[in-house]
Design a protein around this motif. Structure first.
Motif, mmCIF file in Angstrom:
data_model
loop_
_atom_site.group_PDB
_atom_site.id
_atom_site.type_symbol
_atom_site.label_atom_id
_atom_site.label_comp_id
_atom_site.label_asym_id
_atom_site.label_seq_id
_atom_site.Cartn_x
_atom_site.Cartn_y
_atom_site.Cartn_z
ATOM 1 N N PRO A 22 1.799 -15.991 -14.231
ATOM 2 C CA PRO A 22 1.822 -14.538 -14.490
ATOM 3 C C PRO A 22 2.167 -13.689 -13.269
ATOM 4 C CG PRO A 22 -0.064 -15.532 -15.566
ATOM 5 C CD PRO A 22 0.530 -16.593 -14.692
ATOM 6 N N SER A 23 2.080 -14.250 -12.080
ATOM 7 C CA SER A 23 2.427 -13.494 -10.873
ATOM 8 C C SER A 23 3.938 -13.299 -10.741
ATOM 9 C CB SER A 23 1.901 -14.225 -9.632
ATOM 10 O OG SER A 23 2.596 -15.443 -9.423
ATOM 11 N N GLY A 24 4.704 -13.984 -11.583
ATOM 12 C CA GLY A 24 6.154 -13.896 -11.510
ATOM 13 C C GLY A 24 6.789 -14.994 -10.692
ATOM 14 N N VAL A 25 5.978 -15.867 -10.125
ATOM 15 C CA VAL A 25 6.469 -16.993 -9.334
ATOM 16 C C VAL A 25 6.859 -18.124 -10.278
ATOM 17 C CG1 VAL A 25 5.798 -18.751 -7.662
ATOM 18 C CG2 VAL A 25 5.100 -16.379 -7.311
ATOM 19 N N SER A 26 8.008 -18.718 -10.072
ATOM 20 C CA SER A 26 8.430 -19.844 -10.907
ATOM 21 C C SER A 26 7.784 -21.133 -10.415
ATOM 22 C CB SER A 26 9.951 -19.973 -10.892
ATOM 23 O OG SER A 26 10.417 -20.257 -9.576
ATOM 24 N N ILE A 27 7.477 -22.013 -11.352
ATOM 25 C CA ILE A 27 6.823 -23.281 -11.025
ATOM 26 C C ILE A 27 7.880 -24.371 -10.909
ATOM 27 C CG2 ILE A 27 5.074 -24.953 -11.694
ATOM 28 C CD1 ILE A 27 3.980 -22.170 -11.066
ATOM 29 N N LEU A 28 7.928 -25.037 -9.768
ATOM 30 C CA LEU A 28 8.884 -26.124 -9.573
ATOM 31 C C LEU A 28 8.531 -27.306 -10.470
ATOM 32 C CD1 LEU A 28 9.214 -26.080 -5.664
ATOM 33 C CD2 LEU A 28 10.656 -24.936 -7.383
ATOM 34 N N GLY A 29 9.544 -27.971 -10.967
ATOM 35 C CA GLY A 29 9.321 -29.099 -11.870
ATOM 36 C C GLY A 29 8.846 -30.355 -11.170
ATOM 37 N N ASP A 30 9.099 -30.471 -9.878
ATOM 38 C CA ASP A 30 8.713 -31.659 -9.128
ATOM 39 C C ASP A 30 7.416 -31.381 -8.366
ATOM 40 O OD1 ASP A 30 8.430 -33.924 -7.638
ATOM 41 O OD2 ASP A 30 10.283 -33.690 -6.476
ATOM 42 N N PRO A 31 6.289 -32.016 -8.745
ATOM 43 C CA PRO A 31 5.017 -31.753 -8.076
ATOM 44 C C PRO A 31 4.756 -32.649 -6.873
ATOM 45 C CG PRO A 31 4.621 -33.177 -9.929
ATOM 46 C CD PRO A 31 6.123 -32.922 -9.904
ATOM 47 N N SER A 32 5.718 -33.501 -6.494
ATOM 48 C CA SER A 32 5.447 -34.529 -5.476
ATOM 49 C C SER A 32 5.024 -33.929 -4.135
ATOM 50 C CB SER A 32 6.670 -35.427 -5.298
ATOM 51 O OG SER A 32 7.817 -34.678 -4.934
ATOM 52 N N ALA A 33 5.668 -32.824 -3.713
ATOM 53 C CA ALA A 33 5.296 -32.225 -2.426
ATOM 54 C C ALA A 33 3.876 -31.681 -2.469
ATOM 55 C CB ALA A 33 6.277 -31.117 -2.066
ATOM 56 N N ALA A 34 3.529 -31.036 -3.562
ATOM 57 C CA ALA A 34 2.175 -30.487 -3.688
ATOM 58 C C ALA A 34 1.136 -31.601 -3.800
ATOM 59 C CB ALA A 34 2.100 -29.559 -4.895
ATOM 60 N N ARG A 35 1.475 -32.693 -4.475
ATOM 61 C CA ARG A 35 0.548 -33.820 -4.553
ATOM 62 C C ARG A 35 0.329 -34.429 -3.175
ATOM 63 N NH1 ARG A 35 2.706 -36.862 -10.120
ATOM 64 N NH2 ARG A 35 2.026 -35.216 -11.564
ATOM 65 N N ALA A 36 1.389 -34.499 -2.381
ATOM 66 C CA ALA A 36 1.249 -35.018 -1.012
ATOM 67 C C ALA A 36 0.377 -34.092 -0.180
ATOM 68 C CB ALA A 36 2.626 -35.170 -0.368
ATOM 69 N N ALA A 37 0.580 -32.773 -0.316
ATOM 70 C CA ALA A 37 -0.243 -31.809 0.407
ATOM 71 C C ALA A 37 -1.698 -31.893 -0.029
ATOM 72 C CB ALA A 37 0.294 -30.402 0.176
ATOM 73 N N CYS A 38 -1.913 -32.172 -1.302
ATOM 74 C CA CYS A 38 -3.267 -32.270 -1.848
ATOM 75 C C CYS A 38 -4.053 -33.399 -1.193
ATOM 76 C CB CYS A 38 -3.173 -32.478 -3.358
ATOM 77 S SG CYS A 38 -4.758 -32.569 -4.215
ATOM 78 N N ARG A 39 -3.353 -34.484 -0.893
ATOM 79 C CA ARG A 39 -4.032 -35.658 -0.333
ATOM 80 C C ARG A 39 -4.411 -35.476 1.139
ATOM 81 N NH1 ARG A 39 -0.170 -38.212 -3.823
ATOM 82 N NH2 ARG A 39 1.358 -38.352 -2.143
ATOM 83 N N GLU A 40 -3.909 -34.433 1.762
ATOM 84 C CA GLU A 40 -4.196 -34.172 3.173
ATOM 85 C C GLU A 40 -5.055 -32.920 3.308
ATOM 86 O OE1 GLU A 40 -3.316 -36.309 5.411
ATOM 87 O OE2 GLU A 40 -2.059 -37.526 4.064
ATOM 88 N N ASP A 41 -5.814 -32.851 4.398
ATOM 89 C CA ASP A 41 -6.635 -31.671 4.648
ATOM 90 C C ASP A 41 -5.876 -30.571 5.371
ATOM 91 O OD1 ASP A 41 -8.931 -32.575 3.415
ATOM 92 O OD2 ASP A 41 -9.691 -33.557 5.215
ATOM 93 N N GLU A 42 -4.786 -30.929 6.008
ATOM 94 C CA GLU A 42 -4.013 -29.942 6.759
ATOM 95 C C GLU A 42 -2.579 -30.434 6.882
ATOM 96 O OE1 GLU A 42 -5.311 -31.631 11.173
ATOM 97 O OE2 GLU A 42 -6.141 -29.750 10.422
#
Length: 267
Positions: free
Chosen positions: A182-202
């Motif tokens: 709803p913020s107007g930001v489009s969601i990328l179809g590939d979640p791999s980068a975000a999943r990689a970021a999720c597994r790290e603390d920083e």
């Protein structure tokens, strides 16, 4: 002690249980009832709890068969031991017992008692401040009750929880994406980068498709109905045009509580 599963990095969770009130004395002698599971009495306590919650203006509890199984195992142990307690030697704690039975939760509470009848046990809990607080807590929405007859009395256990729905990784990501969109930001179809970021603390993951991440939010929570305020503030600036959402296994939490770990990368 109150349990709430919320953190931006890790989830510190505590267990809330009430100490026994009336009928907490020891009972000796041989078991003269062979530990019968009294389903009718359990349902009576369940119904009385919901009547009390309705009078207090608190939401209705739903019956949880997994919590009922956990309550029954502990109730049988209480009946075998005699004196009532929330934990015996060699037994898992409350959150561990509930998780072993298959329950998923972010809040867990327990009442125990000995009494002559189901209605008397309910009254004992309502007259004891700690037990009453558990029974009428707005933070719980499920319950499992077990009552066992032994030694000429009834042993009772009620396990209350705030249930957490079990979701797959795509389901978690879809729920968070629906809050971001709803913020107007489009969601990328590939979640791999975000999943990689999720597994790290920083750190910042490698740029996806030539896009450089401008902000990363990582958090862990059992409630996926809202975004962290810091992420909302960034989305409201209008500086971002795309986002990647990733879910990964939750970091270790205290106890057996259910939580989801999520990362959102804004571009």
């Amino acid at each position: 002690m109150k349990i709430l599963a919320l953190s931006l990095l890790a989830v510190p969770l505590l267990a809330l249980i009430a100490a026994p009130a009336a009928w907490s004395q020891s009972y000796g002698g041989a078991d003269d009832g062979a530990g019968q599971n009294l389903r009718a009495e359990s349902q009576q306590v369940f119904a009385l709890a919901n009547q009390a919650r309705a009078q207090a203006g608190v939401g209705r509890l739903q019956w949880d068969p997994e919590l009922a199984d956990a309550a029954l195992k502990h109730c049988l142990r209480m009946a075998a031991e005699g004196p009532i307690a929330h934990r015996y030697g060699g037994e898992a704690d409350l959150s561990g017992r509930a998780a072993q039975a298959g329950a998923h939760f972010s809040v867990i509470e327990e009442n125990v008692a000995i009494g002559p009848s189901a209605s008397a046990i309910h009254e004992e809990w309502m007259e004891s401040p700690g037990h009453r607080q558990n029974l009428l807590s707005p933070d719980v929405d499920h319950v499992g009750v077990a009552i066992v007859a032994a030694r000429g009395v009834l042993y009772a256990v009620a396990d209350y929880s705030r249930a957490v729905q079990q979701l797959s990784t795509p389901q978690v990501e879809a729920r968070v994406a629906a809050l971001v969109r709803p913020s107007g930001v489009s969601i990328l179809g590939d979640p791999s980068a975000a999943r990689a970021a999720c597994r790290e603390d920083e750190g910042v993951p490698r740029a996806a498709g030539g896009m450089q991440p401008r902000f990363i939010m990582r958090w862990q929570d059992s409630d996926l109905s809202h975004l962290p305020s810091q992420l909302v503030q960034h989305l409201e600036t209008g500086k971002y045009h795309a986002a990647a959402v990733g879910n990964c296994p939750a970091q270790v939490t205290e106890g057996a509580f259910t939580a989801y770990r999520v990362a959102v990368i804004l571009y």
